[in-house]
Every structure is written in C-alpha cells, then in structure tokens.
Design a protein around this motif. Structure first.
Motif, PDB file in Angstrom:
ATOM      1  N   ILE A 313       0.898  -1.152   0.000  1.00  0.00           N
ATOM      2  CA  ILE A 313       0.000   0.000   0.000  1.00  0.00           C
ATOM      3  C   ILE A 313       0.941   1.207   0.000  1.00  0.00           C
ATOM      4  N   GLU A 314       0.905   2.016  -1.055  1.00  0.00           N
ATOM      5  CA  GLU A 314       1.929   3.055  -1.197  1.00  0.00           C
ATOM      6  C   GLU A 314       1.435   4.310  -1.916  1.00  0.00           C
ATOM      7  N   PRO A 315       0.548   5.051  -1.279  1.00  0.00           N
ATOM      8  CA  PRO A 315       0.175   6.315  -1.916  1.00  0.00           C
ATOM      9  C   PRO A 315       1.354   7.288  -1.902  1.00  0.00           C
ATOM     10  N   GLY A 316       1.317   8.248  -2.806  1.00  0.00           N
ATOM     11  CA  GLY A 316       2.365   9.271  -2.854  1.00  0.00           C
ATOM     12  C   GLY A 316       1.796  10.552  -3.409  1.00  0.00           C
ATOM     13  N   ALA A 317       2.524  11.625  -3.203  1.00  0.00           N
ATOM     14  CA  ALA A 317       2.147  12.914  -3.809  1.00  0.00           C
ATOM     15  C   ALA A 317       3.436  13.592  -4.267  1.00  0.00           C
ATOM     16  N   TYR A 318       3.431  14.033  -5.515  1.00  0.00           N
ATOM     17  CA  TYR A 318       4.662  14.526  -6.142  1.00  0.00           C
ATOM     18  C   TYR A 318       4.398  15.906  -6.728  1.00  0.00           C
ATOM     19  N   LEU A 319       5.161  16.897  -6.261  1.00  0.00           N
ATOM     20  CA  LEU A 319       4.969  18.283  -6.694  1.00  0.00           C
ATOM     21  C   LEU A 319       6.219  18.723  -7.452  1.00  0.00           C
ATOM     22  N   PRO A 320       6.148  18.780  -8.788  1.00  0.00           N
ATOM     23  CA  PRO A 320       7.333  19.124  -9.574  1.00  0.00           C
ATOM     24  C   PRO A 320       8.009  20.402  -9.070  1.00  0.00           C
ATOM     25  N   ASP A 321       9.333  20.379  -8.991  1.00  0.00           N
ATOM     26  CA  ASP A 321      10.191  21.483  -8.537  1.00  0.00           C
ATOM     27  C   ASP A 321      10.068  21.760  -7.039  1.00  0.00           C
ATOM     28  N   VAL A 322       9.212  21.055  -6.347  1.00  0.00           N
ATOM     29  CA  VAL A 322       9.035  21.306  -4.907  1.00  0.00           C
ATOM     30  C   VAL A 322       9.521  20.089  -4.108  1.00  0.00           C
ATOM     31  N   GLY A 323       8.905  18.933  -4.345  1.00  0.00           N
ATOM     32  CA  GLY A 323       9.307  17.738  -3.603  1.00  0.00           C
ATOM     33  C   GLY A 323       8.212  16.693  -3.650  1.00  0.00           C
ATOM     34  N   GLY A 324       8.367  15.680  -2.847  1.00  0.00           N
ATOM     35  CA  GLY A 324       7.366  14.612  -2.865  1.00  0.00           C
ATOM     36  C   GLY A 324       7.417  13.760  -1.613  1.00  0.00           C
ATOM     37  N   VAL A 325       6.369  12.955  -1.481  1.00  0.00           N
ATOM     38  CA  VAL A 325       6.250  12.056  -0.333  1.00  0.00           C
ATOM     39  C   VAL A 325       5.686  10.733  -0.840  1.00  0.00           C
TER      40      VAL A 325
END
Ligand SMILES: CSCC[C@H](N)C(=O)N[C@@H](C)C(=O)N[C@@H](C)C(=O)O
Length: 349
Positions: A313-325
C-alpha cells in the motif's frame, strides 16, 4: 494442490494441451530452479520438463524434482517437439520475445501455438506458507538495514552514500537489493523513482527512501519519507495527507475487497487535500518472486484481494520542482484482514 497441478487444470480450461513457460519467475515458481533466466519448462497433459544447459546440470538436479533435459537451442526445441506434435500449445504472450516465438514456429511446425497471458502469474498471487516466510525474512532484513542507515540521513550526506550503505548491508547479510535503491531528497522527491544521485541533502528537506531486500528468491518492498530538520509547512501538510491516505487504505484491506476500491479510498483522501493530481501512480501491487506482480491495486484493476496475497500500500504525492512524499508498507492479506509485514517507524514530520 501443487502449483503444477493447479496449472494443469488452468491449461485444460484455456483449451490447450500444453504450455511453454519462458518467463523466469514462472520457471522458478514451477521448478524451484534458481537460475530461471536460463531455463524453460514444457508443461504437457501428463508431465513437465525443465530445459536448461550444461552450466546448470548439477544445480538443476539439486534444486528441481522435475525431469530435466540439458541442452541449448536448437536441441532444446527439437527435444520438446516430440511432446507438442499435433497439439495446441500455449505460450506466454506477455513475455516471450518475437524471436522466441519464431523459434517455436520453426521447430514445432506441427503444433498450434496459442498466446496466453498471466496464467501462472494468477496462480502466484496466493503465497504458500514457505513463500510468506521467505518474504517475512526479506522484510525483517530490510527493516533492520533501514534502522541502521536511518542515522545517516542527515544534512550533508549524499543520496548515493545512503543507497550504497543500504546495498552493502543487504549484501553482507546474504541478500541483494531488490531494485536500484531510491533516495530522492528535496525537489528530487517529485520523481517517484528518483534513484540515488550525488545530490547533497539539505537541512529542512524531506527524503524518500524506497528499498527492498531480495533474499532466497523473494522480494520485499517498503518506502519511508523522512524529514531532515524542519521541513516547510507545505511539505508537512503533504506528508500528513499521504500518511492519512495510507493508513485509511491499510485499514480497509481484507479478503473480498476490490483492489480498485482500495485505490479509491487513498485517492479520495488525497483529492480532498488538493493532491489528487499529484498521486501519479497506483496504490500498490503484489510482491513475491518479482517486485511487481499481481494483484494490481490500480483504479482500473479487476483484482479482488484474497487471503495469502502479499501486497504493498503506497500512496504518494509529487509536486514538480518542490518535492514529494511516498509511504509504503508491505502487507499480508489474512483470513480476517491483514498483517503489516514492514515495521520501520513512520516518523512524524
Ligand atoms: C523499480 S521497482 C520500484 C518499486 C517501488 N517501491 C514501487 O513499487 N513504486 C511504485 C510507485 C510503482 O512503480 N508502482 C507501479 C505498480 C505503478 O503504479 O505502475
């Protein structure tokens, strides 16, 4: 019932009399042979033969109880031709190369070749007790290595030094890295598969570490995102949203649940936090002889969870030029719910 017996039933139901198995993980699953890249299996109505070459004569005899024929192509195909004459024989359309199919056609002119997909992969989704034990051991080792390496994730460290440390410790423990270790710091965290680079980690950044141990043929898979110093309020918000989505999806894991519904639980939570577009991949996947195998936990999946599956189970959120989790756990689906196999702490940020 053994996987081979189940496969014979599935082969019959598919309207073929035999199956040419070329996908390495499937060869290994059927035979126990630990160099399956150099092996093939012909499954027929009344038997199965492991084909490999003379480099593996001793190894194949030690590892597999199946009858074996030691040769290289074209002798391999010529020998197998005896068992497929006049038969409808399936081949693995999702992995046999075009050249491999041409070879079969050339050497088995009397056989009707039928493309089949995912037949053995389907059987592999439910793990045996031994397989679960192997994956538990792989994940325990990954947890141990992560704990040892966690203190190195500080401002001033390079991503690749962390990855190297993980790989070295896995190797010293008799395992290998299941895949190229992902260490993605700061803005590189926006790359879901940001393999470790020479970048130096800065104070105030989030660092995503995605790692797995490959031990005795089986894989583990886990991701942690850790804070170095005090991250920005925005990245803390993203982290907490991903953690909320992950925990909600985990709580919903049980036999009978549709994989697509689990994906939706996590996606809806992230959407509620304005991060729906930033969740650019599926919720998870099965793990076993391969890092990515069935079931698929994506929105379009028709898969339904069953006891004995091992999934991420691996949701993520990725914000270009900012970062991610990304936060990823490895789970066993049990008769009445789930067991989380990964135990590395999920730090509050
Ligand atoms: C190169 S193997 C990386 C393993 C990693 N833990 C992982 O599974 N990453 C996911 C983001 C991923 O690749 N998911 C696939 C199943 C997808 O969404 O297509």
């Amino acid at each position: 019932m053994s996987q081979l017996q189940q496969l014979r039933d599935a082969v019959r139901e598919a309207g073929v009399t035999g199956l040419w198995v070329s996908h390495p993980a499937n060869v290994r699953a059927l035979t126990g042979f630990t160099s399956p890249e150099d092996g093939k299996v012909l499954v027929t109505a009344d038997g199965a033969t492991l084909y490999t070459d003379a480099r593996y004569t001793v190894q194949a005899r030690e590892e597999s109880g199946l009858p074996q024929f030691i040769a290289r192509p074209p002798e391999t195909y010529k020998h197998a031709a005896e068992g497929v004459r006049g038969q409808r024989v399936g081949f693995e359309a999702d992995s046999l190369t075009v050249a491999g199919l041409e070879d079969l056609k050339e050497h088995w002119p009397d056989a009707e070749l039928v493309p089949l997909r995912g037949m053995i992969q389907g059987l592999r989704q439910i793990k045996t007790a031994d397989e679960i034990g192997a994956m538990r051991a792989a994940q325990d080792l990954a947890d141990q290595v992560f704990a040892e390496v966690r203190p190195l994730i500080v401002a001033g460290s390079r991503e690749l030094d962390i990855a190297l440390e993980i790989e070295t410790r896995l190797r010293k423990a008799g395992a290998e890295s299941a895949f190229g270790v992902i260490v993605a710091s700061g803005p590189r965290g926006a790359m879901p598969h940001g393999h470790a680079s020479a970048r130096v980690i800065q104070d105030g950044e989030l660092v995503t570490v995605d790692m797995g141990a490959y031990l005795n043929g089986y894989n583990s898979d886990m991701t942690r995102t850790v804070a170095v110093g005090q991250p920005s309020d925005e990245m803390k918000r993203v982290y907490n949203a991903v953690l909320e989505a992950e925990e909600a999806a985990i709580r919903a894991v049980r036999p009978g649940v549709r994989a697509a519904d689990l994906d939706k639980i996590a996606r809806d939570i992230l959407t509620g936090h304005g991060l729906g577009e930033a969740f650019v991949h599926s919720l998870g996947h099965g793990v076993g002889l391969e890092v990515h195998e069935g079931p698929s936990l994506r929105g379009t999946s028709e898969d339904v969870l069953a006891a004995g599956m091992v999934i991420t189970i691996e949701p993520g959120a990725y914000l270009p030029d900012v970062g991610g989790v990304r936060i990823e756990d490895l789970l066993l689906v049990t008769e009445d719910g789930y067991e989380v196999l990964s135990h590395s702490p999920k730090d509050a940020v």
